[in-house]
Design a protein around this motif. Sequence first.
Motif, PDB file in Angstrom:
ATOM      1  N   LEU A   1      -8.271 -10.986 -20.005  1.00 28.37           N
ATOM      2  CA  LEU A   1      -7.775  -9.643 -19.722  1.00 28.37           C
ATOM      3  C   LEU A   1      -6.340  -9.731 -19.248  1.00 28.37           C
ATOM      4  O   LEU A   1      -5.940 -10.717 -18.636  1.00 28.37           O
ATOM      5  N   ILE A   2      -5.570  -8.727 -19.604  1.00 24.39           N
ATOM      6  CA  ILE A   2      -4.155  -8.675 -19.220  1.00 24.39           C
ATOM      7  C   ILE A   2      -3.968  -7.671 -18.099  1.00 24.39           C
ATOM      8  O   ILE A   2      -4.383  -6.520 -18.217  1.00 24.39           O
ATOM      9  N   ILE A   3      -3.351  -8.113 -17.021  1.00 22.87           N
ATOM     10  CA  ILE A   3      -3.014  -7.251 -15.890  1.00 22.87           C
ATOM     11  C   ILE A   3      -1.515  -6.993 -15.933  1.00 22.87           C
ATOM     12  O   ILE A   3      -0.717  -7.934 -15.907  1.00 22.87           O
ATOM     13  N   ASP A   4      -1.146  -5.736 -16.042  1.00 22.03           N
ATOM     14  CA  ASP A   4       0.267  -5.405 -16.117  1.00 22.03           C
ATOM     15  C   ASP A   4       0.994  -5.815 -14.842  1.00 22.03           C
ATOM     16  O   ASP A   4       0.416  -5.802 -13.744  1.00 22.03           O
ATOM     17  N   ALA A   5       2.261  -6.186 -14.986  1.00 22.01           N
ATOM     18  CA  ALA A   5       3.057  -6.634 -13.843  1.00 22.01           C
ATOM     19  C   ALA A   5       3.046  -5.619 -12.704  1.00 22.01           C
ATOM     20  O   ALA A   5       3.009  -5.989 -11.525  1.00 22.01           O
ATOM     21  N   ALA A   6       3.050  -4.328 -13.047  1.00 23.60           N
ATOM     22  CA  ALA A   6       3.087  -3.275 -12.038  1.00 23.60           C
ATOM     23  C   ALA A   6       1.797  -3.193 -11.226  1.00 23.60           C
ATOM     24  O   ALA A   6       1.778  -2.602 -10.140  1.00 23.60           O
ATOM     25  N   LEU A   7       0.721  -3.785 -11.732  1.00 21.73           N
ATOM     26  CA  LEU A   7      -0.578  -3.703 -11.064  1.00 21.73           C
ATOM     27  C   LEU A   7      -0.988  -5.002 -10.377  1.00 21.73           C
ATOM     28  O   LEU A   7      -2.015  -5.044  -9.698  1.00 21.73           O
ATOM     29  N   ARG A   8      -0.208  -6.052 -10.555  1.00 19.50           N
ATOM     30  CA  ARG A   8      -0.614  -7.372 -10.078  1.00 19.50           C
ATOM     31  C   ARG A   8      -0.973  -7.411  -8.595  1.00 19.50           C
ATOM     32  O   ARG A   8      -2.028  -7.941  -8.206  1.00 19.50           O
ATOM     33  N   ALA A   9      -0.113  -6.868  -7.763  1.00 21.28           N
ATOM     34  CA  ALA A   9      -0.341  -6.943  -6.319  1.00 21.28           C
ATOM     35  C   ALA A   9      -1.613  -6.199  -5.921  1.00 21.28           C
ATOM     36  O   ALA A   9      -2.419  -6.700  -5.117  1.00 21.28           O
ATOM     37  N   GLU A  10      -1.813  -5.012  -6.487  1.00 25.65           N
ATOM     38  CA  GLU A  10      -2.995  -4.225  -6.130  1.00 25.65           C
ATOM     39  C   GLU A  10      -4.276  -4.896  -6.617  1.00 25.65           C
ATOM     40  O   GLU A  10      -5.283  -4.926  -5.896  1.00 25.65           O
ATOM     41  N   VAL A  11      -4.242  -5.437  -7.820  1.00 22.61           N
ATOM     42  CA  VAL A  11      -5.430  -6.101  -8.348  1.00 22.61           C
ATOM     43  C   VAL A  11      -5.755  -7.344  -7.527  1.00 22.61           C
ATOM     44  O   VAL A  11      -6.915  -7.589  -7.172  1.00 22.61           O
ATOM     45  N   ALA A  12      -4.744  -8.133  -7.207  1.00 22.39           N
ATOM     46  CA  ALA A  12      -4.964  -9.337  -6.406  1.00 22.39           C
ATOM     47  C   ALA A  12      -5.541  -8.991  -5.042  1.00 22.39           C
ATOM     48  O   ALA A  12      -6.449  -9.671  -4.536  1.00 22.39           O
ATOM     49  N   GLY A  13      -5.057  -7.926  -4.445  1.00 22.23           N
ATOM     50  CA  GLY A  13      -5.542  -7.521  -3.130  1.00 22.23           C
ATOM     51  C   GLY A  13      -6.976  -7.049  -3.127  1.00 22.23           C
ATOM     52  O   GLY A  13      -7.644  -7.054  -2.086  1.00 22.23           O
TER      53      GLY A  13
ATOM     54  N   GLY B   1     -14.726 -12.540  -2.816  1.00 15.79           N
ATOM     55  CA  GLY B   1     -15.935 -13.267  -3.183  1.00 15.79           C
ATOM     56  C   GLY B   1     -15.852 -13.918  -4.550  1.00 15.79           C
ATOM     57  O   GLY B   1     -14.892 -14.629  -4.858  1.00 15.79           O
ATOM     58  N   ASP B   2     -16.849 -13.664  -5.371  1.00 14.00           N
ATOM     59  CA  ASP B   2     -16.914 -14.289  -6.686  1.00 14.00           C
ATOM     60  C   ASP B   2     -16.423 -13.352  -7.784  1.00 14.00           C
ATOM     61  O   ASP B   2     -16.739 -13.544  -8.960  1.00 14.00           O
ATOM     62  N   ALA B   3     -15.652 -12.343  -7.398  1.00 16.14           N
ATOM     63  CA  ALA B   3     -15.118 -11.388  -8.371  1.00 16.14           C
ATOM     64  C   ALA B   3     -13.601 -11.441  -8.357  1.00 16.14           C
ATOM     65  O   ALA B   3     -12.983 -11.502  -7.292  1.00 16.14           O
ATOM     66  N   GLY B   4     -13.010 -11.426  -9.532  1.00 21.53           N
ATOM     67  CA  GLY B   4     -11.562 -11.389  -9.631  1.00 21.53           C
ATOM     68  C   GLY B   4     -11.072  -9.951  -9.653  1.00 21.53           C
ATOM     69  O   GLY B   4     -10.901  -9.310  -8.618  1.00 21.53           O
ATOM     70  N   ALA B   5     -10.898  -9.408 -10.861  1.00 16.96           N
ATOM     71  CA  ALA B   5     -10.390  -8.040 -11.002  1.00 16.96           C
ATOM     72  C   ALA B   5     -11.492  -6.997 -11.008  1.00 16.96           C
ATOM     73  O   ALA B   5     -11.210  -5.801 -11.110  1.00 16.96           O
ATOM     74  N   ARG B   6     -12.742  -7.402 -10.867  1.00 10.60           N
ATOM     75  CA  ARG B   6     -13.868  -6.483 -11.104  1.00 10.60           C
ATOM     76  C   ARG B   6     -13.811  -5.225 -10.245  1.00 10.60           C
ATOM     77  O   ARG B   6     -14.026  -4.116 -10.746  1.00 10.60           O
ATOM     78  N   ARG B   7     -13.552  -5.361  -8.954  1.00 16.83           N
ATOM     79  CA  ARG B   7     -13.537  -4.182  -8.075  1.00 16.83           C
ATOM     80  C   ARG B   7     -12.448  -3.203  -8.491  1.00 16.83           C
ATOM     81  O   ARG B   7     -12.674  -1.991  -8.521  1.00 16.83           O
ATOM     82  N   PHE B   8     -11.280  -3.722  -8.835  1.00 15.88           N
ATOM     83  CA  PHE B   8     -10.187  -2.841  -9.264  1.00 15.88           C
ATOM     84  C   PHE B   8     -10.556  -2.135 -10.557  1.00 15.88           C
ATOM     85  O   PHE B   8     -10.350  -0.923 -10.701  1.00 15.88           O
ATOM     86  N   LEU B   9     -11.094  -2.867 -11.512  1.00 17.66           N
ATOM     87  CA  LEU B   9     -11.432  -2.286 -12.810  1.00 17.66           C
ATOM     88  C   LEU B   9     -12.516  -1.226 -12.679  1.00 17.66           C
ATOM     89  O   LEU B   9     -12.481  -0.195 -13.365  1.00 17.66           O
ATOM     90  N   THR B  10     -13.480  -1.466 -11.800  1.00 15.20           N
ATOM     91  CA  THR B  10     -14.554  -0.498 -11.586  1.00 15.20           C
ATOM     92  C   THR B  10     -14.017   0.777 -10.935  1.00 15.20           C
ATOM     93  O   THR B  10     -14.456   1.888 -11.252  1.00 15.20           O
ATOM     94  N   ALA B  11     -13.062   0.595 -10.035  1.00 12.26           N
ATOM     95  CA  ALA B  11     -12.491   1.748  -9.323  1.00 12.26           C
ATOM     96  C   ALA B  11     -11.495   2.539 -10.171  1.00 12.26           C
ATOM     97  O   ALA B  11     -11.239   3.714  -9.896  1.00 12.26           O
ATOM     98  N   HIS B  12     -10.932   1.899 -11.212  1.00  7.59           N
ATOM     99  CA  HIS B  12      -9.893   2.554 -12.025  1.00  7.59           C
ATOM    100  C   HIS B  12     -10.201   2.422 -13.518  1.00  7.59           C
ATOM    101  O   HIS B  12      -9.387   1.887 -14.291  1.00  7.59           O
ATOM    102  N   PRO B  13     -11.330   2.927 -13.965  1.00  6.45           N
ATOM    103  CA  PRO B  13     -11.689   2.767 -15.376  1.00  6.45           C
ATOM    104  C   PRO B  13     -10.693   3.407 -16.334  1.00  6.45           C
ATOM    105  O   PRO B  13     -10.557   2.973 -17.478  1.00  6.45           O
ATOM    106  N   GLY B  14      -9.983   4.431 -15.871  1.00  7.61           N
ATOM    107  CA  GLY B  14      -9.022   5.109 -16.733  1.00  7.61           C
ATOM    108  C   GLY B  14      -7.791   4.287 -17.047  1.00  7.61           C
ATOM    109  O   GLY B  14      -7.012   4.652 -17.938  1.00  7.61           O
ATOM    110  N   LEU B  15      -7.606   3.178 -16.333  1.00 10.06           N
ATOM    111  CA  LEU B  15      -6.452   2.318 -16.575  1.00 10.06           C
ATOM    112  C   LEU B  15      -6.775   1.154 -17.510  1.00 10.06           C
ATOM    113  O   LEU B  15      -5.909   0.340 -17.809  1.00 10.06           O
ATOM    114  N   VAL B  16      -8.021   1.082 -17.945  1.00  9.85           N
ATOM    115  CA  VAL B  16      -8.480  -0.093 -18.692  1.00  9.85           C
ATOM    116  C   VAL B  16      -8.648   0.221 -20.182  1.00  9.85           C
ATOM    117  O   VAL B  16      -9.339   1.172 -20.552  1.00  9.85           O
ATOM    118  N   ASP B  17      -8.012  -0.575 -21.014  1.00 10.07           N
ATOM    119  CA  ASP B  17      -8.195  -0.500 -22.458  1.00 10.07           C
ATOM    120  C   ASP B  17      -9.029  -1.703 -22.894  1.00 10.07           C
ATOM    121  O   ASP B  17      -8.653  -2.852 -22.630  1.00 10.07           O
TER     122      ASP B  17
END
Length: 218
Positions: free
Chosen positions: A158-170, A174-190
């Motif tokens: 999956l590609i994380i845009d440069a503008a979203l890197r800090a928020e996604v990393a934050g 646990g054992d999830a990388g971008a999952r919480r961000f993607l679940t919270a922002h489905p409209g940003l995901v292609d």
Amino acid sequence: MNVTSPASTTGVLLAGGAGTRLGLGPKALLPYRGHTLVEVLAKTLLDGGCHEVVVVLGAGAEEVRRATDLAKYLVVDNPEWASGMAGSFRTGLAAAADGHNVLVALVDQPGVTPAVVARLLAAHRPGRVTAAGYPEAGAAESAFESGHTAKLRRGHPLIIDAALRAEVAGSAVGDAGARRFLTAHPGLVDVVDCSDLADGADVDTKDQLRLLSDQPPN
């Protein structure tokens, strides 16, 4: 196959898993096509069009360094690998070049090819997340029978845009990388269908070791 991406993208290969369920040592060192998984997958990201590649090690990091040739890549260690994938995810994003988009891949997905990477890079739009999509289990057969399009599950790379890197990393815990961000922002995901190029399967159990011998060369 060297594909130039219109926007600079750093590939981040998460290769810190201990492979406990397999009992064969770090997954990064599993043999594949005459090399190791970590060597093959790192080259895949570079050949697919990533500007550079960061390899994140964890379990058996020193052993992996000694046993592989990763000189072309930036290799970083996650000393807290045992606490879950989030630490390796954050380590990889932090090591990527400033201002770059980041393409995150998992070392235990041998089916990923340069063509998958190139398709995702070509499809990515600024300010968004672009993820490889694969059919849900059993969905392809039922869709074929009904004449409908199979529902896709979001996967890696999956590609994380440069503008979203800090928020996604934050958001990684646990054992999830971008999952919480993607679940919270489905409209940003292609989600980009990559089912004609790969199946997105992980090598997690001994019966899945067949994936290391059944794949055709890139």
